[in-house]
Scaffold this active site. Structure first.
Site, mmCIF file in Angstrom:
data_model
loop_
_atom_site.group_PDB
_atom_site.id
_atom_site.type_symbol
_atom_site.label_atom_id
_atom_site.label_comp_id
_atom_site.label_asym_id
_atom_site.label_seq_id
_atom_site.Cartn_x
_atom_site.Cartn_y
_atom_site.Cartn_z
ATOM 1 N N ASP A 337 0.967 -1.172 0.128
ATOM 2 C CA ASP A 337 0.002 -0.009 0.208
ATOM 3 C C ASP A 337 0.944 0.999 -0.041
ATOM 4 O O ASP A 337 1.924 1.344 0.418
ATOM 5 C CB ASP A 337 -0.983 0.036 1.243
ATOM 6 C CG ASP A 337 -0.075 -0.016 2.651
ATOM 7 O OD1 ASP A 337 0.843 -0.629 2.742
ATOM 8 O OD2 ASP A 337 -0.521 1.063 3.265
ATOM 9 N N GLU A 338 0.308 2.385 -0.536
ATOM 10 C CA GLU A 338 0.893 3.691 -0.290
ATOM 11 C C GLU A 338 2.193 3.632 -0.804
ATOM 12 O O GLU A 338 2.984 4.569 -0.152
ATOM 13 C CB GLU A 338 0.655 4.371 1.065
ATOM 14 C CG GLU A 338 -0.588 4.220 1.416
ATOM 15 C CD GLU A 338 -0.817 4.806 2.927
ATOM 16 O OE1 GLU A 338 -1.935 5.577 3.194
ATOM 17 O OE2 GLU A 338 0.002 4.328 3.666
ATOM 18 N N ALA A 339 2.509 3.110 -1.907
ATOM 19 C CA ALA A 339 4.086 3.018 -2.451
ATOM 20 C C ALA A 339 4.058 4.196 -3.614
ATOM 21 O O ALA A 339 4.294 4.082 -4.522
ATOM 22 C CB ALA A 339 4.326 1.605 -3.176
#
Length: 531
Positions: A337-339
Protein backbone atom coordinates in the site's frame (compact mmCIF):
# COMPACT_ATOMS: atom_id res chain seq x y z
CA UNK A 1 -37.98 3.20 15.86
CA UNK A 2 -40.41 0.41 14.95
CA UNK A 3 -37.45 -2.02 14.86
CA UNK A 4 -36.30 -0.91 18.32
CA UNK A 5 -39.78 -1.27 19.82
CA UNK A 6 -40.20 -4.69 18.23
CA UNK A 7 -36.81 -5.88 19.51
CA UNK A 8 -37.39 -4.71 23.06
CA UNK A 9 -40.90 -6.13 23.00
CA UNK A 10 -39.49 -9.49 21.96
CA UNK A 11 -37.00 -9.39 24.83
CA UNK A 12 -39.83 -8.65 27.28
CA UNK A 13 -41.79 -11.65 26.01
CA UNK A 14 -38.73 -13.88 26.25
CA UNK A 15 -38.19 -12.88 29.86
CA UNK A 16 -41.85 -13.61 30.60
CA UNK A 17 -41.59 -17.14 29.22
CA UNK A 18 -40.57 -19.71 31.86
CA UNK A 19 -38.16 -21.50 29.52
CA UNK A 20 -36.24 -18.29 28.91
CA UNK A 21 -36.61 -16.58 32.22
CA UNK A 22 -33.28 -17.57 33.76
CA UNK A 23 -31.27 -14.44 34.57
CA UNK A 24 -33.96 -11.98 33.35
CA UNK A 25 -33.87 -8.75 35.35
CA UNK A 26 -34.69 -5.15 34.79
CA UNK A 27 -31.84 -2.83 33.98
CA UNK A 28 -31.28 0.87 33.74
CA UNK A 29 -28.56 1.88 31.31
CA UNK A 30 -26.45 5.00 30.97
CA UNK A 31 -29.21 6.47 28.79
CA UNK A 32 -31.91 6.10 31.48
CA UNK A 33 -33.74 9.25 32.60
CA UNK A 34 -35.83 9.91 35.71
CA UNK A 35 -39.32 8.48 35.21
CA UNK A 36 -38.25 6.02 32.49
CA UNK A 37 -39.78 2.54 32.67
CA UNK A 38 -36.95 0.11 33.53
CA UNK A 39 -35.82 -1.83 30.48
CA UNK A 40 -35.89 -5.63 30.61
CA UNK A 41 -32.39 -7.09 30.46
CA UNK A 42 -31.92 -9.75 27.78
CA UNK A 43 -32.29 -13.37 28.85
CA UNK A 44 -28.97 -15.27 29.00
CA UNK A 45 -29.15 -16.73 25.48
CA UNK A 46 -30.12 -13.28 24.16
CA UNK A 47 -26.87 -11.86 25.58
CA UNK A 48 -24.55 -14.10 23.58
CA UNK A 49 -22.07 -12.23 21.40
CA UNK A 50 -21.45 -12.99 18.58
CA UNK A 51 -25.10 -13.91 18.05
CA UNK A 52 -25.28 -17.68 17.42
CA UNK A 53 -27.04 -19.35 14.51
CA UNK A 54 -29.60 -20.85 16.88
CA UNK A 55 -30.25 -20.64 20.62
CA UNK A 56 -33.22 -22.26 22.30
CA UNK A 57 -33.88 -22.10 26.03
CA UNK A 58 -35.55 -25.19 27.50
CA UNK A 59 -35.94 -26.65 30.95
CA UNK A 60 -33.89 -26.20 34.10
CA UNK A 61 -30.23 -25.33 33.89
CA UNK A 62 -27.00 -26.62 35.39
CA UNK A 63 -25.65 -25.53 38.77
CA UNK A 64 -22.06 -24.48 38.04
CA UNK A 65 -20.11 -24.57 41.26
CA UNK A 66 -17.53 -26.21 43.51
CA UNK A 67 -18.45 -29.72 42.38
CA UNK A 68 -18.11 -29.04 38.65
CA UNK A 69 -15.72 -31.28 36.72
CA UNK A 70 -14.57 -30.87 33.11
CA UNK A 71 -14.64 -34.20 31.28
CA UNK A 72 -12.65 -34.53 28.05
CA UNK A 73 -14.01 -37.92 26.98
CA UNK A 74 -12.75 -41.46 27.11
CA UNK A 75 -9.40 -41.79 25.36
CA UNK A 76 -9.43 -38.11 24.36
CA UNK A 77 -6.43 -36.88 22.42
CA UNK A 78 -3.90 -34.37 23.71
CA UNK A 79 -5.44 -31.43 21.86
CA UNK A 80 -8.89 -31.96 23.37
CA UNK A 81 -7.26 -32.26 26.78
CA UNK A 82 -5.54 -28.89 26.17
CA UNK A 83 -8.87 -27.32 25.27
CA UNK A 84 -10.31 -28.63 28.52
CA UNK A 85 -7.37 -27.37 30.58
CA UNK A 86 -7.57 -23.91 29.02
CA UNK A 87 -11.34 -23.75 29.56
CA UNK A 88 -10.83 -24.69 33.19
CA UNK A 89 -8.26 -21.92 33.57
CA UNK A 90 -10.61 -19.39 31.95
CA UNK A 91 -13.61 -20.38 34.09
CA UNK A 92 -11.50 -20.69 37.21
CA UNK A 93 -10.19 -17.15 36.91
CA UNK A 94 -13.24 -15.24 38.13
CA UNK A 95 -14.74 -18.06 40.19
CA UNK A 96 -11.83 -19.49 42.16
CA UNK A 97 -13.39 -22.93 41.71
CA UNK A 98 -11.15 -26.05 41.50
CA UNK A 99 -12.61 -27.31 38.16
CA UNK A 100 -10.52 -30.47 37.75
CA UNK A 101 -10.08 -31.81 34.20
CA UNK A 102 -10.55 -35.58 33.95
CA UNK A 103 -10.73 -38.21 31.22
CA UNK A 104 -13.94 -40.11 30.64
CA UNK A 105 -17.34 -39.20 29.27
CA UNK A 106 -19.61 -40.48 32.05
CA UNK A 107 -20.93 -38.32 34.85
CA UNK A 108 -22.08 -34.77 35.37
CA UNK A 109 -20.24 -31.54 34.79
CA UNK A 110 -18.92 -29.96 31.63
CA UNK A 111 -18.44 -32.62 28.94
CA UNK A 112 -16.27 -32.08 25.83
CA UNK A 113 -17.12 -34.38 22.94
CA UNK A 114 -15.67 -34.73 19.44
CA UNK A 115 -18.21 -35.96 16.89
CA UNK A 116 -16.70 -36.17 13.42
CA UNK A 117 -20.17 -36.73 11.97
CA UNK A 118 -21.54 -33.43 13.28
CA UNK A 119 -21.67 -31.98 9.79
CA UNK A 120 -23.95 -29.11 10.75
CA UNK A 121 -21.21 -27.49 12.84
CA UNK A 122 -18.53 -27.25 10.14
CA UNK A 123 -14.85 -26.93 11.00
CA UNK A 124 -15.27 -24.28 13.70
CA UNK A 125 -18.86 -24.65 14.86
CA UNK A 126 -20.31 -26.49 17.81
CA UNK A 127 -23.39 -27.52 19.72
CA UNK A 128 -23.89 -26.63 23.40
CA UNK A 129 -26.55 -28.47 25.42
CA UNK A 130 -27.27 -27.54 29.02
CA UNK A 131 -29.49 -29.34 31.53
CA UNK A 132 -29.63 -30.32 35.20
CA UNK A 133 -26.79 -32.88 34.97
CA UNK A 134 -24.33 -30.72 33.13
CA UNK A 135 -23.28 -28.99 29.93
CA UNK A 136 -22.23 -30.96 26.85
CA UNK A 137 -20.04 -29.27 24.21
CA UNK A 138 -19.95 -31.14 20.90
CA UNK A 139 -17.91 -30.30 17.78
CA UNK A 140 -16.22 -31.92 14.82
CA UNK A 141 -12.87 -30.38 15.74
CA UNK A 142 -10.99 -29.14 18.81
CA UNK A 143 -11.34 -25.61 17.39
CA UNK A 144 -15.10 -26.00 17.57
CA UNK A 145 -14.85 -27.21 21.17
CA UNK A 146 -12.77 -24.15 22.02
CA UNK A 147 -15.40 -21.82 20.53
CA UNK A 148 -18.11 -23.69 22.44
CA UNK A 149 -16.16 -23.06 25.61
CA UNK A 150 -16.08 -19.33 24.89
CA UNK A 151 -19.87 -19.36 24.56
CA UNK A 152 -20.14 -21.22 27.85
CA UNK A 153 -18.03 -18.52 29.52
CA UNK A 154 -20.73 -15.98 28.64
CA UNK A 155 -23.43 -18.20 30.17
CA UNK A 156 -21.59 -18.57 33.46
CA UNK A 157 -22.16 -15.68 35.88
CA UNK A 158 -19.34 -13.11 35.81
CA UNK A 159 -18.65 -13.55 39.52
CA UNK A 160 -18.38 -17.33 39.37
CA UNK A 161 -20.80 -19.94 40.77
CA UNK A 162 -24.36 -19.84 39.50
CA UNK A 163 -26.75 -21.43 37.02
CA UNK A 164 -25.99 -22.08 33.37
CA UNK A 165 -29.42 -21.75 31.73
CA UNK A 166 -31.00 -24.87 30.26
CA UNK A 167 -31.20 -25.10 26.50
CA UNK A 168 -29.30 -25.66 23.27
CA UNK A 169 -27.03 -23.48 21.15
CA UNK A 170 -26.11 -24.60 17.63
CA UNK A 171 -23.54 -22.42 15.94
CA UNK A 172 -21.01 -22.01 13.13
CA UNK A 173 -19.25 -19.01 11.57
CA UNK A 174 -20.39 -17.09 8.51
CA UNK A 175 -16.86 -16.23 7.35
CA UNK A 176 -13.66 -18.26 7.65
CA UNK A 177 -11.40 -15.25 8.31
CA UNK A 178 -12.20 -13.10 11.34
CA UNK A 179 -9.23 -10.94 12.07
CA UNK A 180 -7.69 -8.08 14.00
CA UNK A 181 -4.47 -6.31 13.13
CA UNK A 182 -2.09 -4.54 15.48
CA UNK A 183 0.64 -2.20 14.31
CA UNK A 184 3.70 -2.60 16.52
CA UNK A 185 5.88 -0.61 14.10
CA UNK A 186 4.67 2.95 14.73
CA UNK A 187 4.82 2.35 18.48
CA UNK A 188 6.48 -0.72 19.91
CA UNK A 189 4.48 -3.12 22.11
CA UNK A 190 5.70 -6.16 24.00
CA UNK A 191 4.72 -9.75 23.31
CA UNK A 192 2.91 -9.83 26.67
CA UNK A 193 0.63 -6.98 25.63
CA UNK A 194 -0.15 -8.71 22.35
CA UNK A 195 -0.88 -11.96 24.20
CA UNK A 196 -3.43 -10.09 26.30
CA UNK A 197 -5.10 -8.97 23.06
CA UNK A 198 -5.09 -12.54 21.76
CA UNK A 199 -7.02 -13.65 24.83
CA UNK A 200 -9.48 -10.80 24.39
CA UNK A 201 -10.01 -11.61 20.73
CA UNK A 202 -10.31 -15.37 21.13
CA UNK A 203 -13.13 -15.14 23.67
CA UNK A 204 -15.26 -13.54 20.94
CA UNK A 205 -14.23 -16.10 18.30
CA UNK A 206 -11.83 -13.87 16.35
CA UNK A 207 -9.44 -16.37 14.75
CA UNK A 208 -6.68 -14.32 13.08
CA UNK A 209 -4.06 -11.90 14.40
CA UNK A 210 -2.38 -9.81 11.70
CA UNK A 211 0.92 -8.33 12.91
CA UNK A 212 2.18 -5.21 11.14
CA UNK A 213 5.85 -5.77 11.99
CA UNK A 214 7.65 -3.15 9.91
CA UNK A 215 7.14 0.41 8.73
CA UNK A 216 8.99 3.69 8.29
CA UNK A 217 9.25 4.19 12.05
CA UNK A 218 10.51 0.79 13.14
CA UNK A 219 11.50 -2.80 12.30
CA UNK A 220 10.28 -5.07 15.08
CA UNK A 221 11.50 -8.62 14.38
CA UNK A 222 15.02 -10.01 14.43
CA UNK A 223 16.31 -11.28 11.07
CA UNK A 224 19.51 -13.34 11.17
CA UNK A 225 20.54 -12.64 7.58
CA UNK A 226 20.15 -8.87 8.02
CA UNK A 227 21.17 -8.44 11.68
CA UNK A 228 21.12 -4.62 11.77
CA UNK A 229 17.39 -4.42 10.97
CA UNK A 230 16.07 -5.07 14.48
CA UNK A 231 18.58 -3.36 16.80
CA UNK A 232 19.06 -0.28 14.63
CA UNK A 233 15.90 -0.18 12.51
CA UNK A 234 13.88 -1.11 15.58
CA UNK A 235 15.49 1.55 17.76
CA UNK A 236 12.96 4.26 16.94
CA UNK A 237 9.22 4.95 16.97
CA UNK A 238 6.76 7.78 16.48
CA UNK A 239 7.63 10.71 18.71
CA UNK A 240 11.27 9.72 19.18
CA UNK A 241 10.85 6.97 21.78
CA UNK A 242 13.32 4.09 22.14
CA UNK A 243 11.30 1.59 20.10
CA UNK A 244 12.24 -2.04 20.51
CA UNK A 245 12.00 -5.40 18.78
CA UNK A 246 11.11 -9.03 19.35
CA UNK A 247 13.56 -11.90 19.17
CA UNK A 248 12.67 -14.91 17.07
CA UNK A 249 11.99 -16.91 20.22
CA UNK A 250 9.54 -14.27 21.43
CA UNK A 251 7.75 -14.38 18.10
CA UNK A 252 7.60 -18.19 18.22
CA UNK A 253 6.21 -18.01 21.75
CA UNK A 254 3.44 -15.63 20.65
CA UNK A 255 2.56 -17.80 17.64
CA UNK A 256 2.28 -20.88 19.87
CA UNK A 257 0.24 -18.98 22.47
CA UNK A 258 -2.18 -17.81 19.78
CA UNK A 259 -2.40 -21.30 18.24
CA UNK A 260 -3.50 -22.74 21.59
CA UNK A 261 -6.44 -20.31 21.37
CA UNK A 262 -7.12 -21.15 17.71
CA UNK A 263 -5.85 -17.81 16.49
CA UNK A 264 -3.61 -17.88 13.40
CA UNK A 265 -0.84 -15.29 13.14
CA UNK A 266 -0.39 -13.47 9.82
CA UNK A 267 2.88 -11.50 9.80
CA UNK A 268 3.32 -8.49 7.53
CA UNK A 269 6.50 -7.06 6.06
CA UNK A 270 5.25 -3.96 4.24
CA UNK A 271 6.97 -3.22 0.90
CA UNK A 272 8.10 -1.67 -1.37
CA UNK A 273 6.90 1.46 0.49
CA UNK A 274 6.74 1.99 4.25
CA UNK A 275 10.36 0.85 4.40
CA UNK A 276 12.38 3.72 5.90
CA UNK A 277 13.46 1.63 8.90
CA UNK A 278 15.03 -0.92 6.54
CA UNK A 279 16.54 1.79 4.32
CA UNK A 280 18.07 3.51 7.35
CA UNK A 281 19.56 0.20 8.48
CA UNK A 282 21.19 -0.73 5.17
CA UNK A 283 22.45 1.85 2.68
CA UNK A 284 22.62 -0.80 -0.06
CA UNK A 285 18.82 -0.99 -0.20
CA UNK A 286 18.70 2.63 -1.40
CA UNK A 287 19.10 3.52 -5.07
CA UNK A 288 21.70 6.19 -4.25
CA UNK A 289 23.53 3.97 -1.76
CA UNK A 290 22.93 6.44 1.08
CA UNK A 291 21.00 5.51 4.20
CA UNK A 292 18.41 8.06 5.35
CA UNK A 293 17.95 9.05 8.98
CA UNK A 294 15.53 7.05 11.08
CA UNK A 295 12.03 8.50 11.00
CA UNK A 296 9.75 9.36 13.92
CA UNK A 297 6.89 11.25 12.24
CA UNK A 298 3.60 9.98 10.80
CA UNK A 299 3.73 10.91 7.12
CA UNK A 300 3.37 8.11 4.56
CA UNK A 301 4.36 7.44 0.97
CA UNK A 302 7.88 8.89 0.97
CA UNK A 303 9.99 5.72 1.16
CA UNK A 304 10.68 2.90 -1.29
CA UNK A 305 13.03 -0.01 -1.66
CA UNK A 306 15.18 0.32 -4.77
CA UNK A 307 13.16 -1.89 -7.10
CA UNK A 308 15.83 -1.79 -9.83
CA UNK A 309 18.54 -3.38 -7.66
CA UNK A 310 19.02 -7.13 -7.58
CA UNK A 311 20.21 -6.82 -4.00
CA UNK A 312 16.68 -5.74 -3.06
CA UNK A 313 15.30 -9.12 -4.15
CA UNK A 314 17.96 -10.97 -2.18
CA UNK A 315 16.76 -8.98 0.83
CA UNK A 316 13.12 -9.86 0.14
CA UNK A 317 13.89 -13.56 -0.30
CA UNK A 318 15.99 -13.83 2.85
CA UNK A 319 13.63 -11.84 5.08
CA UNK A 320 10.49 -13.61 3.88
CA UNK A 321 12.25 -16.97 3.99
CA UNK A 322 13.11 -16.56 7.67
CA UNK A 323 9.60 -15.31 8.43
CA UNK A 324 7.99 -18.24 6.61
CA UNK A 325 10.09 -20.66 8.63
CA UNK A 326 8.86 -19.05 11.86
CA UNK A 327 5.19 -18.96 10.84
CA UNK A 328 3.09 -22.14 10.58
CA UNK A 329 0.06 -20.34 9.12
CA UNK A 330 -0.70 -20.19 5.41
CA UNK A 331 -0.30 -16.46 4.76
CA UNK A 332 2.54 -13.97 4.46
CA UNK A 333 1.35 -10.38 4.13
CA UNK A 334 3.59 -8.28 1.90
CA UNK A 335 1.85 -4.92 2.26
CA UNK A 336 1.95 -3.09 -1.07
CA UNK A 337 0.00 0.00 0.00
CA UNK A 338 0.87 3.69 -0.35
CA UNK A 339 3.96 3.04 -2.46
CA UNK A 340 3.78 6.59 -3.80
CA UNK A 341 7.56 6.85 -4.27
CA UNK A 342 7.75 3.71 -6.41
CA UNK A 343 7.11 4.18 -10.16
CA UNK A 344 3.98 2.30 -11.32
CA UNK A 345 5.90 -0.01 -13.65
CA UNK A 346 8.50 -0.66 -10.99
CA UNK A 347 5.78 -1.37 -8.44
CA UNK A 348 4.15 -4.03 -10.61
CA UNK A 349 7.49 -5.67 -11.40
CA UNK A 350 8.48 -5.65 -7.73
CA UNK A 351 5.18 -7.17 -6.60
CA UNK A 352 5.54 -9.89 -9.26
CA UNK A 353 8.85 -10.95 -7.79
CA UNK A 354 7.82 -10.55 -4.15
CA UNK A 355 4.76 -12.73 -4.72
CA UNK A 356 6.93 -15.38 -6.36
CA UNK A 357 9.17 -15.38 -3.28
CA UNK A 358 6.15 -15.99 -1.03
CA UNK A 359 5.14 -18.94 -3.21
CA UNK A 360 8.63 -20.43 -3.19
CA UNK A 361 8.54 -20.45 0.59
CA UNK A 362 5.30 -22.39 0.61
CA UNK A 363 2.95 -19.57 1.62
CA UNK A 364 -0.03 -17.74 0.13
CA UNK A 365 0.20 -14.05 -0.69
CA UNK A 366 -1.87 -11.58 1.28
CA UNK A 367 -1.55 -7.89 0.37
CA UNK A 368 -3.40 -4.60 0.66
CA UNK A 369 -5.87 -4.02 -2.16
CA UNK A 370 -3.45 -1.87 -4.19
CA UNK A 371 -2.10 -5.17 -5.50
CA UNK A 372 -5.25 -5.31 -7.66
CA UNK A 373 -3.76 -2.54 -9.82
CA UNK A 374 -0.72 -4.72 -10.56
CA UNK A 375 -0.78 -8.48 -11.25
CA UNK A 376 -2.05 -10.54 -8.31
CA UNK A 377 -0.57 -14.03 -8.29
CA UNK A 378 -2.85 -17.04 -8.49
CA UNK A 379 -4.63 -17.44 -5.16
CA UNK A 380 -3.44 -14.10 -3.77
CA UNK A 381 -5.78 -12.56 -1.19
CA UNK A 382 -6.54 -8.83 -1.28
CA UNK A 383 -7.26 -6.79 1.84
CA UNK A 384 -9.52 -3.84 1.05
CA UNK A 385 -9.03 -0.78 3.27
CA UNK A 386 -10.89 1.85 1.24
CA UNK A 387 -13.83 3.91 2.42
CA UNK A 388 -16.92 5.68 1.11
CA UNK A 389 -14.80 8.31 -0.68
CA UNK A 390 -12.44 5.82 -2.34
CA UNK A 391 -12.33 6.32 -6.11
CA UNK A 392 -14.70 4.15 -8.11
CA UNK A 393 -11.85 2.90 -10.31
CA UNK A 394 -10.03 1.54 -7.27
CA UNK A 395 -13.13 -0.33 -6.09
CA UNK A 396 -13.69 -1.65 -9.60
CA UNK A 397 -10.15 -3.04 -9.69
CA UNK A 398 -10.85 -4.98 -6.49
CA UNK A 399 -14.15 -6.25 -7.91
CA UNK A 400 -12.39 -7.39 -11.08
CA UNK A 401 -9.79 -9.25 -9.04
CA UNK A 402 -12.54 -10.90 -6.98
CA UNK A 403 -14.30 -12.04 -10.15
CA UNK A 404 -10.97 -13.47 -11.32
CA UNK A 405 -10.88 -15.68 -8.24
CA UNK A 406 -9.02 -13.62 -5.65
CA UNK A 407 -10.57 -13.74 -2.17
CA UNK A 408 -11.12 -10.39 -0.45
CA UNK A 409 -10.78 -9.45 3.22
CA UNK A 410 -12.78 -6.36 4.11
CA UNK A 411 -11.23 -3.70 6.37
CA UNK A 412 -13.00 -0.50 5.30
CA UNK A 413 -11.26 2.38 7.05
CA UNK A 414 -14.49 4.23 7.83
CA UNK A 415 -15.97 1.11 9.44
CA UNK A 416 -13.21 -1.09 10.86
CA UNK A 417 -10.10 1.04 11.37
CA UNK A 418 -9.86 1.02 15.15
CA UNK A 419 -7.57 4.06 15.21
CA UNK A 420 -10.34 6.28 13.86
CA UNK A 421 -11.78 8.49 16.60
CA UNK A 422 -15.25 7.72 17.91
CA UNK A 423 -16.11 11.42 17.91
CA UNK A 424 -14.40 14.81 18.13
CA UNK A 425 -13.86 14.42 21.88
CA UNK A 426 -11.82 11.20 21.52
CA UNK A 427 -8.24 12.00 22.55
CA UNK A 428 -6.20 9.27 20.82
CA UNK A 429 -6.70 8.36 17.18
CA UNK A 430 -7.03 10.05 13.80
CA UNK A 431 -10.03 11.11 11.72
CA UNK A 432 -8.92 11.13 8.06
CA UNK A 433 -11.59 8.51 7.25
CA UNK A 434 -14.15 10.26 9.46
CA UNK A 435 -15.42 9.49 12.94
CA UNK A 436 -16.39 5.86 13.55
CA UNK A 437 -18.82 5.47 16.44
CA UNK A 438 -19.82 2.00 17.59
CA UNK A 439 -22.97 1.94 15.47
CA UNK A 440 -21.15 2.82 12.25
CA UNK A 441 -18.53 0.14 12.90
CA UNK A 442 -21.28 -2.47 13.23
CA UNK A 443 -24.18 -1.46 10.98
CA UNK A 444 -23.14 -2.81 7.58
CA UNK A 445 -23.16 -6.17 5.81
CA UNK A 446 -19.79 -7.54 4.62
CA UNK A 447 -21.55 -9.81 2.15
CA UNK A 448 -23.07 -6.87 0.27
CA UNK A 449 -20.54 -4.10 0.89
CA UNK A 450 -18.39 -3.71 -2.23
CA UNK A 451 -20.21 -3.40 -5.56
CA UNK A 452 -19.28 -6.30 -7.80
CA UNK A 453 -17.83 -8.41 -4.97
CA UNK A 454 -20.15 -11.33 -4.19
CA UNK A 455 -20.35 -12.74 -0.67
CA UNK A 456 -18.74 -15.92 -1.99
CA UNK A 457 -15.61 -13.86 -2.73
CA UNK A 458 -15.41 -12.41 0.77
CA UNK A 459 -12.97 -14.43 2.85
CA UNK A 460 -13.81 -12.40 5.92
CA UNK A 461 -13.29 -9.18 7.83
CA UNK A 462 -10.45 -7.61 9.78
CA UNK A 463 -10.20 -4.61 12.11
CA UNK A 464 -6.76 -2.94 11.97
CA UNK A 465 -5.38 -0.89 14.86
CA UNK A 466 -2.74 1.55 13.62
CA UNK A 467 -0.64 3.07 16.37
CA UNK A 468 0.61 6.47 15.22
CA UNK A 469 -1.23 8.01 18.20
CA UNK A 470 -1.44 4.94 20.46
CA UNK A 471 1.47 4.26 22.78
CA UNK A 472 0.01 2.46 25.81
CA UNK A 473 -2.40 -0.29 26.78
CA UNK A 474 -5.13 2.06 27.95
CA UNK A 475 -5.40 3.87 24.62
CA UNK A 476 -5.10 0.58 22.68
CA UNK A 477 -8.04 -0.95 24.53
CA UNK A 478 -10.12 2.23 24.49
CA UNK A 479 -9.89 2.38 20.69
CA UNK A 480 -10.42 -1.36 20.16
CA UNK A 481 -13.26 -1.87 22.63
CA UNK A 482 -16.14 -2.17 22.13
CA UNK A 483 -15.77 -1.89 18.33
CA UNK A 484 -13.82 -5.13 18.05
CA UNK A 485 -16.87 -6.97 19.39
CA UNK A 486 -18.83 -5.66 16.41
CA UNK A 487 -16.11 -7.03 14.12
CA UNK A 488 -16.47 -10.40 15.85
CA UNK A 489 -20.21 -10.48 15.19
CA UNK A 490 -19.87 -9.31 11.57
CA UNK A 491 -17.45 -12.17 10.95
CA UNK A 492 -19.24 -14.92 12.83
CA UNK A 493 -23.01 -14.37 12.95
CA UNK A 494 -25.46 -15.08 10.13
CA UNK A 495 -26.52 -12.07 8.07
CA UNK A 496 -30.06 -12.29 9.41
CA UNK A 497 -28.82 -11.74 12.97
CA UNK A 498 -27.18 -8.39 12.20
CA UNK A 499 -29.51 -5.87 13.80
CA UNK A 500 -28.30 -2.75 15.61
CA UNK A 501 -31.26 -2.51 18.00
CA UNK A 502 -30.69 -6.04 19.28
CA UNK A 503 -26.91 -5.78 19.14
CA UNK A 504 -26.72 -2.68 21.35
CA UNK A 505 -28.59 -4.56 24.07
CA UNK A 506 -26.26 -7.54 23.87
CA UNK A 507 -23.22 -5.28 23.73
CA UNK A 508 -24.38 -3.49 26.87
CA UNK A 509 -24.64 -6.86 28.59
CA UNK A 510 -20.93 -7.45 27.90
CA UNK A 511 -19.96 -4.40 29.93
CA UNK A 512 -19.66 -6.24 33.27
CA UNK A 513 -17.43 -8.86 31.64
CA UNK A 514 -15.17 -6.19 30.16
CA UNK A 515 -15.06 -4.49 33.56
CA UNK A 516 -14.20 -7.78 35.29
CA UNK A 517 -11.28 -8.25 32.89
CA UNK A 518 -10.03 -4.70 33.50
CA UNK A 519 -10.51 -3.79 29.82
CA UNK A 520 -10.76 -0.08 29.08
CA UNK A 521 -13.59 0.62 26.65
CA UNK A 522 -15.50 3.53 25.16
CA UNK A 523 -18.96 3.89 26.64
CA UNK A 524 -20.72 4.94 23.47
CA UNK A 525 -23.84 6.93 24.37
CA UNK A 526 -25.99 4.93 21.93
CA UNK A 527 -25.38 1.76 23.96
CA UNK A 528 -27.45 1.33 27.17
CA UNK A 529 -24.53 0.26 29.34
CA UNK A 530 -25.49 -1.32 32.63
CA UNK A 531 -24.59 0.73 35.70
Amino acid sequence: MRVLRRTLGTLLLLCAAPALATGCTTARGDDAKPGDVPRAAPAPFERLLPAPVSARAAGPGYAFGAGTVIRTGRGSDEEVRRVGELLAEQLRGPSGLPLPVVDGAEGGGIRLRIDEEAEETGAEGYRLESGPTGVTLTARTPAGLFHAGQTLRQLVPVAGPGTVPGGTVTDRPRFAYRGAMVDIARHFFTVEQVKRYVDQLAQYKVNTLHLHLTDDQGWRLAVDSWPRLAPYGGGSEVGGGPGGHWTKDQYRDLVAYAADRYVDVVPEIDMPGHTNAALASYAELNCDGKAPERYTGIKVGFSSLCVAKERTYEFVDQVLGELAELTPGRYLHIGGDEAHSTPAAGYAAFMDRAQAVVGRHGKTVLAWHQLASARPAAGAVLQYWGHDRTAAAEKEAVAAAAKAGHPVILSPADRLYLDMKYDKATKPGLAWAGYVPVRRAYAWDPGAYLPGVAESSVLGVEAPLWTETIANRGDWELMAFPRILGLAELGWSPAGALDWAAYRERLAAQGPRLDAQDISYFRDPEVPWQR
